[in-house]
Design a protein around this motif. Structure first.
Motif, PDB file in Angstrom:
ATOM      1  N   LEU A  22       1.014  -1.388   0.050  1.00 53.00           N
ATOM      2  CA  LEU A  22       0.122   0.027   0.178  1.00 53.00           C
ATOM      3  C   LEU A  22       0.835   1.376  -0.157  1.00 53.00           C
ATOM      4  O   LEU A  22       2.048   1.086   0.327  1.00 53.00           O
ATOM      5  CB  LEU A  22      -0.900  -0.053   1.241  1.00 53.00           C
ATOM      6  N   SER A  23       0.320   2.425  -0.572  1.00 49.63           N
ATOM      7  CA  SER A  23       0.802   3.533  -0.318  1.00 49.63           C
ATOM      8  C   SER A  23       1.120   3.915   1.230  1.00 49.63           C
ATOM      9  O   SER A  23       0.566   3.494   2.039  1.00 49.63           O
ATOM     10  CB  SER A  23       0.441   4.642  -1.091  1.00 49.63           C
ATOM     11  N   LEU A  24       2.169   4.782   1.486  1.00 52.95           N
ATOM     12  CA  LEU A  24       2.440   5.111   2.660  1.00 52.95           C
ATOM     13  C   LEU A  24       1.047   6.055   3.226  1.00 52.95           C
ATOM     14  O   LEU A  24       0.542   6.702   2.576  1.00 52.95           O
ATOM     15  CB  LEU A  24       3.721   6.168   2.827  1.00 52.95           C
ATOM     16  N   PRO A  25       0.877   5.793   4.603  1.00 51.32           N
ATOM     17  CA  PRO A  25      -0.410   6.551   5.095  1.00 51.32           C
ATOM     18  C   PRO A  25      -0.309   8.210   4.700  1.00 51.32           C
ATOM     19  O   PRO A  25       0.813   8.699   4.928  1.00 51.32           O
ATOM     20  CB  PRO A  25      -0.301   6.328   6.618  1.00 51.32           C
TER      21      PRO A  25
ATOM     22  N   SER B 193      -4.782  -7.732  15.719  1.00 51.70           N
ATOM     23  CA  SER B 193      -4.429  -6.557  14.933  1.00 51.70           C
ATOM     24  C   SER B 193      -5.634  -5.660  14.410  1.00 51.70           C
ATOM     25  O   SER B 193      -6.809  -6.007  14.139  1.00 51.70           O
ATOM     26  CB  SER B 193      -3.870  -7.333  13.424  1.00 51.70           C
ATOM     27  N   PHE B 194      -5.471  -4.435  14.319  1.00 55.08           N
ATOM     28  CA  PHE B 194      -6.355  -3.241  14.179  1.00 55.08           C
ATOM     29  C   PHE B 194      -6.016  -2.710  12.935  1.00 55.08           C
ATOM     30  O   PHE B 194      -4.988  -2.081  12.837  1.00 55.08           O
ATOM     31  CB  PHE B 194      -6.610  -2.304  15.381  1.00 55.08           C
ATOM     32  N   ILE B 195      -6.782  -2.840  11.708  1.00 54.50           N
ATOM     33  CA  ILE B 195      -6.507  -2.429  10.345  1.00 54.50           C
ATOM     34  C   ILE B 195      -7.225  -1.063  10.401  1.00 54.50           C
ATOM     35  O   ILE B 195      -8.485  -0.994  10.712  1.00 54.50           O
ATOM     36  CB  ILE B 195      -7.053  -3.342   9.550  1.00 54.50           C
ATOM     37  N   SER B 196      -6.504   0.026  10.007  1.00 50.91           N
ATOM     38  CA  SER B 196      -6.920   1.402   9.985  1.00 50.91           C
ATOM     39  C   SER B 196      -7.796   1.360   8.765  1.00 50.91           C
ATOM     40  O   SER B 196      -7.813   0.593   7.915  1.00 50.91           O
ATOM     41  CB  SER B 196      -5.950   2.283   9.797  1.00 50.91           C
ATOM     42  N   GLY B 197      -8.844   2.292   8.863  1.00 47.93           N
ATOM     43  CA  GLY B 197      -9.909   2.770   7.664  1.00 47.93           C
ATOM     44  C   GLY B 197      -9.076   2.550   6.229  1.00 47.93           C
ATOM     45  O   GLY B 197      -7.981   3.527   6.147  1.00 47.93           O
ATOM     46  N   LEU B 198      -9.540   1.974   5.414  1.00 55.91           N
ATOM     47  CA  LEU B 198      -9.047   1.903   4.117  1.00 55.91           C
ATOM     48  C   LEU B 198      -9.694   2.232   2.984  1.00 55.91           C
ATOM     49  O   LEU B 198     -11.154   2.012   2.935  1.00 55.91           O
ATOM     50  CB  LEU B 198      -8.871   0.374   3.760  1.00 55.91           C
ATOM     51  N   LEU B 199      -9.376   3.184   2.203  1.00 54.02           N
ATOM     52  CA  LEU B 199      -9.971   3.992   1.252  1.00 54.02           C
ATOM     53  C   LEU B 199      -9.587   3.179  -0.270  1.00 54.02           C
ATOM     54  O   LEU B 199      -8.669   2.548  -0.382  1.00 54.02           O
ATOM     55  CB  LEU B 199      -9.698   5.417   1.311  1.00 54.02           C
ATOM     56  N   PRO B 200     -10.259   3.657  -1.223  1.00 57.56           N
ATOM     57  CA  PRO B 200     -10.194   3.148  -2.407  1.00 57.56           C
ATOM     58  C   PRO B 200      -8.981   4.118  -3.171  1.00 57.56           C
ATOM     59  O   PRO B 200      -9.137   4.708  -3.983  1.00 57.56           O
ATOM     60  CB  PRO B 200     -11.274   3.422  -3.208  1.00 57.56           C
ATOM     61  N   LEU B 201      -7.719   3.768  -2.727  1.00 62.17           N
ATOM     62  CA  LEU B 201      -6.488   4.271  -3.164  1.00 62.17           C
ATOM     63  C   LEU B 201      -5.752   3.251  -3.756  1.00 62.17           C
ATOM     64  O   LEU B 201      -5.438   1.839  -3.084  1.00 62.17           O
ATOM     65  CB  LEU B 201      -5.847   4.627  -2.065  1.00 62.17           C
ATOM     66  N   ASP B 202      -4.995   3.594  -4.862  1.00 64.99           N
ATOM     67  CA  ASP B 202      -4.471   2.445  -5.559  1.00 64.99           C
ATOM     68  C   ASP B 202      -2.872   2.519  -4.843  1.00 64.99           C
ATOM     69  O   ASP B 202      -2.734   3.198  -3.939  1.00 64.99           O
ATOM     70  CB  ASP B 202      -4.219   2.882  -7.086  1.00 64.99           C
ATOM     71  N   LYS B 203      -2.050   1.530  -5.524  1.00 64.01           N
ATOM     72  CA  LYS B 203      -0.693   1.320  -4.686  1.00 64.01           C
ATOM     73  C   LYS B 203      -0.101   2.769  -4.518  1.00 64.01           C
ATOM     74  O   LYS B 203       1.005   2.564  -4.039  1.00 64.01           O
ATOM     75  CB  LYS B 203      -0.025   0.222  -5.239  1.00 64.01           C
TER      76      LYS B 203
ATOM     77  N   GLU C  56      -6.967  -6.923   1.853  1.00 66.28           N
ATOM     78  CA  GLU C  56      -6.226  -8.283   1.569  1.00 66.28           C
ATOM     79  C   GLU C  56      -4.664  -7.997   1.851  1.00 66.28           C
ATOM     80  O   GLU C  56      -4.009  -8.812   2.287  1.00 66.28           O
ATOM     81  CB  GLU C  56      -6.421  -8.757   0.258  1.00 66.28           C
ATOM     82  N   ALA C  57      -4.172  -7.031   1.232  1.00 69.51           N
ATOM     83  CA  ALA C  57      -2.590  -6.618   1.367  1.00 69.51           C
ATOM     84  C   ALA C  57      -2.427  -6.448   2.942  1.00 69.51           C
ATOM     85  O   ALA C  57      -1.377  -6.761   3.318  1.00 69.51           O
ATOM     86  CB  ALA C  57      -2.323  -5.141   0.399  1.00 69.51           C
ATOM     87  N   CYS C  58      -3.233  -5.917   3.724  1.00 68.03           N
ATOM     88  CA  CYS C  58      -3.027  -5.980   5.187  1.00 68.03           C
ATOM     89  C   CYS C  58      -2.754  -7.091   5.951  1.00 68.03           C
ATOM     90  O   CYS C  58      -2.048  -7.495   6.548  1.00 68.03           O
ATOM     91  CB  CYS C  58      -4.034  -4.952   5.728  1.00 68.03           C
ATOM     92  N   LEU C  59      -3.831  -8.028   5.294  1.00 67.52           N
ATOM     93  CA  LEU C  59      -3.824  -9.389   5.957  1.00 67.52           C
ATOM     94  C   LEU C  59      -2.664 -10.286   5.645  1.00 67.52           C
ATOM     95  O   LEU C  59      -2.035 -10.937   6.420  1.00 67.52           O
ATOM     96  CB  LEU C  59      -5.192 -10.206   5.244  1.00 67.52           C
ATOM     97  N   ILE C  60      -2.393  -9.990   4.275  1.00 69.36           N
ATOM     98  CA  ILE C  60      -0.914 -10.668   4.043  1.00 69.36           C
ATOM     99  C   ILE C  60       0.376  -9.961   4.776  1.00 69.36           C
ATOM    100  O   ILE C  60       1.042 -10.880   5.004  1.00 69.36           O
ATOM    101  CB  ILE C  60      -0.695 -10.712   2.365  1.00 69.36           C
ATOM    102  N   GLY C  61       0.166  -8.836   4.784  1.00 70.02           N
ATOM    103  CA  GLY C  61       1.374  -8.251   5.533  1.00 70.02           C
ATOM    104  C   GLY C  61       1.368  -8.694   6.934  1.00 70.02           C
ATOM    105  O   GLY C  61       2.664  -8.254   7.595  1.00 70.02           O
TER     106      GLY C  61
END
Length: 129
Positions: free
Chosen positions: A13-16, A30-40, A62-67
């Motif tokens: 993902l792009s940097l926050p 694990s707490f995943i922050s709010g994810l918006l529709p941003l590309d890589k 899914e990228a967060c889960l893999i991470g």
């Protein structure tokens, strides 16, 4: 029990864009922050149709889960924010297809607006044993 917080930014993902981490892990949660529709590259997809925005948010989740080396079945709770509750059927359909048979606790909230003019934002809590 002592909790050790691990703050992570996910390489896929792009940097926050603000003062936060993509994921914070403490013990087995694990707490995943709010994810918006941003590309890589961090480009907002707010001008795209809802289906494309939803697909991108789920890809980011899914990228967060893999991470964090987690599976979809490790998701305990999901919070979904949409700016047009009338689009909920398509959100629910694509989410159900993405997550499969697993049914974590879920909140759905219609909100006035989201960052960048996005139509959807998703955050999640993951528990790994």
């Amino acid at each position: 029990m002592t909790s050790h917080l691990i703050q992570q930014n996910i390489e896929a993902l792009s940097l926050p864009g603000g003062h936060y981490s993509h994921v914070v892990t403490a013990n087995n949660m694990s707490f995943i922050s709010g994810l918006l529709p941003l590309d890589k590259q961090g480009k907002p997809l707010a001008d795209k149709p809802a289906e494309i925005q939803i697909a991108q948010v789920l890809e980011n989740l899914e990228a967060c889960l893999i991470g964090i080396k987690a599976k979809k079945t490790d998701i305990a709770q999901v919070k979904v924010y949409v700016t047009d509750i009338n689009e909920w059927p398509i959100v629910n359909k694509l989410y159900a297809k993405w997550i499969g048979e697993h049914k974590p606790a879920r909140l759905v909230a219609g909100v006035k607006e989201l960052h960048f003019g996005s139509k959807i934002e998703i955050e999640a809590v993951v528990i790994k044993e």
